[in-house]
Design an enzyme around this catalytic site. Structure first.
Site, PDB file in Angstrom:
ATOM      1  N   GLY A  80      42.949  41.260  41.964  1.00 25.99           N
ATOM      2  CA  GLY A  80      42.256  41.106  41.036  1.00 25.99           C
ATOM      3  C   GLY A  80      41.344  39.799  40.909  1.00 25.99           C
ATOM      4  O   GLY A  80      41.597  38.839  41.794  1.00 25.99           O
ATOM      5  N   LYS A  81      40.163  39.918  40.103  1.00 25.50           N
ATOM      6  CA  LYS A  81      39.365  38.681  40.318  1.00 25.50           C
ATOM      7  C   LYS A  81      38.773  38.640  38.720  1.00 25.50           C
ATOM      8  O   LYS A  81      38.370  39.550  38.195  1.00 25.50           O
ATOM      9  CB  LYS A  81      38.123  38.958  41.155  1.00 25.50           C
ATOM     10  CG  LYS A  81      37.345  37.716  41.768  1.00 25.50           C
ATOM     11  CD  LYS A  81      36.488  38.105  42.771  1.00 25.50           C
ATOM     12  CE  LYS A  81      35.138  38.086  42.444  1.00 25.50           C
ATOM     13  NZ  LYS A  81      34.848  36.367  41.923  1.00 25.50           N
ATOM     14  N   ASP A 111      43.358  36.614  21.787  1.00 25.94           N
ATOM     15  CA  ASP A 111      42.394  37.246  22.730  1.00 25.94           C
ATOM     16  C   ASP A 111      43.035  38.546  23.121  1.00 25.94           C
ATOM     17  O   ASP A 111      42.969  38.755  24.265  1.00 25.94           O
ATOM     18  CB  ASP A 111      42.244  36.134  23.758  1.00 25.94           C
ATOM     19  CG  ASP A 111      41.057  36.950  24.636  1.00 25.94           C
ATOM     20  OD1 ASP A 111      40.578  36.178  25.595  1.00 25.94           O
ATOM     21  OD2 ASP A 111      40.177  37.730  24.075  1.00 25.94           O
TER      22      ASP A 111
HETATM   23  C1  LIG Z   1      42.711  36.493  38.191  1.00 27.25           C
HETATM   24  C2  LIG Z   1      42.664  37.895  37.647  1.00 27.25           C
HETATM   25  C3  LIG Z   1      42.773  37.808  36.213  1.00 27.25           C
HETATM   26  C4  LIG Z   1      41.870  37.301  35.533  1.00 27.25           C
HETATM   27  C5  LIG Z   1      41.491  37.152  34.223  1.00 27.25           C
HETATM   28  C6  LIG Z   1      42.850  37.561  33.174  1.00 27.25           C
HETATM   29  C7  LIG Z   1      43.891  38.411  33.987  1.00 27.25           C
HETATM   30  C8  LIG Z   1      45.051  39.076  33.283  1.00 27.25           C
HETATM   31  C9  LIG Z   1      44.413  40.358  32.964  1.00 27.25           C
HETATM   32  C10 LIG Z   1      43.850  38.400  35.167  1.00 27.25           C
HETATM   33  N1  LIG Z   1      44.835  38.858  36.236  1.00 27.25           N
HETATM   34  C11 LIG Z   1      46.102  38.326  36.269  1.00 27.25           C
HETATM   35  O1  LIG Z   1      46.155  37.170  35.689  1.00 27.25           O
HETATM   36  N2  LIG Z   1      47.102  39.243  36.749  1.00 27.25           N
HETATM   37  C12 LIG Z   1      48.155  38.755  36.976  1.00 27.25           C
HETATM   38  C13 LIG Z   1      49.118  39.554  37.646  1.00 27.25           C
HETATM   39  C14 LIG Z   1      48.164  40.622  37.743  1.00 27.25           C
HETATM   40  C15 LIG Z   1      46.895  40.404  37.347  1.00 27.25           C
HETATM   41  C16 LIG Z   1      48.961  41.747  38.497  1.00 27.25           C
HETATM   42  N3  LIG Z   1      48.683  42.884  39.041  1.00 27.25           N
HETATM   43  C17 LIG Z   1      47.439  43.313  39.187  1.00 27.25           C
HETATM   44  O2  LIG Z   1      46.412  42.754  38.934  1.00 27.25           O
HETATM   45  C18 LIG Z   1      47.424  44.876  39.826  1.00 27.25           C
HETATM   46  C19 LIG Z   1      45.778  45.120  39.869  1.00 27.25           C
HETATM   47  C20 LIG Z   1      45.879  46.664  40.530  1.00 27.25           C
HETATM   48  C21 LIG Z   1      47.084  47.227  40.864  1.00 27.25           C
HETATM   49  N4  LIG Z   1      46.879  48.653  41.367  1.00 27.25           N
HETATM   50  C22 LIG Z   1      45.514  49.308  41.061  1.00 27.25           C
HETATM   51  C23 LIG Z   1      45.540  50.775  41.908  1.00 27.25           C
HETATM   52  N5  LIG Z   1      46.624  51.558  41.715  1.00 27.25           N
HETATM   53  C24 LIG Z   1      46.659  52.451  42.318  1.00 27.25           C
HETATM   54  C25 LIG Z   1      47.967  50.734  42.047  1.00 27.25           C
HETATM   55  C26 LIG Z   1      48.185  49.374  41.199  1.00 27.25           C
HETATM   56  C27 LIG Z   1      48.376  46.592  40.715  1.00 27.25           C
HETATM   57  C28 LIG Z   1      48.407  45.531  40.230  1.00 27.25           C
HETATM   58  N6  LIG Z   1      50.307  41.258  38.387  1.00 27.25           N
HETATM   59  N7  LIG Z   1      50.100  40.037  37.842  1.00 27.25           N
END
Ligand SMILES: CCc1cccc(CC)c1NC(=O)n1cc2c(c1)/C(=N\C(=O)c1ccc(N3CCN(C)CC3)cc1)N=N2
Length: 306
Positions: free
Chosen positions: A47-48, A163
């Site tokens: 993710g971004k 938040d």
């Molecule tokens: C840097 C990204 C960001 C910015 C701001 C806030 C946040 C928290 C939500 C985050 N993410 C973060 O910190 N994240 C910490 C994390 C995390 C994100 C994460 N998993 C995923 O992002 C993810 C995405 C898609 C995924 N698939 C999608 C397609 N499917 C078919 C199978 C499963 C499976 C897992 N595990 N710990």
């Protein structure tokens, strides 16, 4: 059983290491965990966000799977969010709860900060919500009770999240909620002005209506946000969604309509969370005892009624 991240000794005197039986070193001294990038194999980008990117990662020695979040120091300085990042690290490192994304550790190099985070295997909750439009009441009730459990853990430590919104919630491999992104959380009482960027939808009346600033009871802002989240799970959009000015006006009057397809029990709980006076919002422990939650979440209750 999930393998734990190995405790990497920063310095180990021989007598501290004694091997027993199957040559497993037993480390007796408390050692400081030192992580560095070379310890990890980096996988696909997960993710971004505005300030960071997150990658699937595997710790080479133990095979432990985690998510490595990379933040660029210059972006953090430009965004003036250094304090938020240090707070996120400080707060999330000390939290241990099944519905709170765990932060195992962090390290940095000259340009970047790395957060070693728990891997949430089913990704971002808001993507599931957008795809399904809205959740069935049973799924929404499970998410609400898991959020209430996580918030009770935070509030017991006098931490407010501030938040809460679908974009900051991840889903674990068993479909469980994982609260994340504590950049905005603070130790109560905060008194800190909320210059929150992004959506106003989740702000409580005491933060949008100057006449109510004095009643800015910190923990209770999360109760309001839980009500907004529950509404959005069941309806597919936030209760006060409108133009920014109208949203603030509608929040200040708790002016919302709950569609008729929402069950009476769910309607009752929403109306007990979205209450203007923070003192009158239903406490988290009563959220978890509410008939709507009990009906959908407690197996034995259902077996009894069947
Ligand atoms: C840097 C990204 C960001 C910015 C701001 C806030 C946040 C928290 C939500 C985050 N993410 C973060 O910190 N994240 C910490 C994390 C995390 C994100 C994460 N998993 C995923 O992002 C993810 C995405 C898609 C995924 N698939 C999608 C397609 N499917 C078919 C199978 C499963 C499976 C897992 N595990 N710990």
């Amino acid at each position: 059983t999930r393998k734990a991240l190995p405790v990497v000794p920063s310095k180990t005197s021989d007598e501290a290491l004694e091997t027993k039986g199957e040559n497993v070193p037993v480390i007796r001294q408390p050692v400081v965990k030192q992580f560095h990038l070379g310890m990890f194999e980096i996988g696909r980008a997960l993710g971004k966000g505005k300030f960071g990117r997150v990658y699937l990662a595997r710790e080479r020695q133990s095979g432990f799977i985690c998510a490595l979040k990379v933040l660029f120091k210059n972006e953090i300085q430009q965004g003036r969010i250094e304090k938020q990042v240090t707070r996120e690290i400080e707060i999330q490192t000390h939290l241990r709860h099944p519905n709170i994304l765990q932060l195992y550790g962090h390290f940095h190099d000259s340009k970047r900060i790395f957060l070693i985070l728990e891997f949430a295997g089913k990704g971002e909750l808001y993507k599931h919500l957008r795809k399904e439009n809205r959740f069935p009441e049973r799924k929404a009730a499970q998410y609400v009770t898991q959020m209430a459990s996580a918030l009770r853990h935070l509030h017991r430590k006098h931490i407010i999240h501030r938040d809460i919104k679908p974009e900051n919630i991840l889903v674990g491999i068993y479909g469980e909620i994982k609260m994340s992104d504590f950049g905005w959380s603070v130790h109560a009482p905060s008194g800190r002005r909320l210059t929150q960027c992004g959506t106003l939808d989740y702000l409580p009346p005491e933060m949008v209506d100057p006449r109510r600033y004095d009643k800015c009871y910190d923990e209770k802002v999360d109760l309001w946000a839980l009500g907004v989240l529950m509404y959005e799970f069941l309806v597919g959009e936030a209760p006060f969604e409108d133009t920014p000015v109208m949203t603030q006006r509608r929040i200040a009057k708790a002016d919302m309509t709950i569609p008729s397809f929402v069950s009476p029990e769910a309607r009752d709980l929403i109306s007990k969370l979205l209450v203007l006076d923070p003192d009158k919002r239903i406490p988290l422990v009563d959220v978890q005892q509410h008939p709507w939650v009990i009906k959908h979440c407690c197996k034995d209750e259902k077996e009894k009624s069947e």
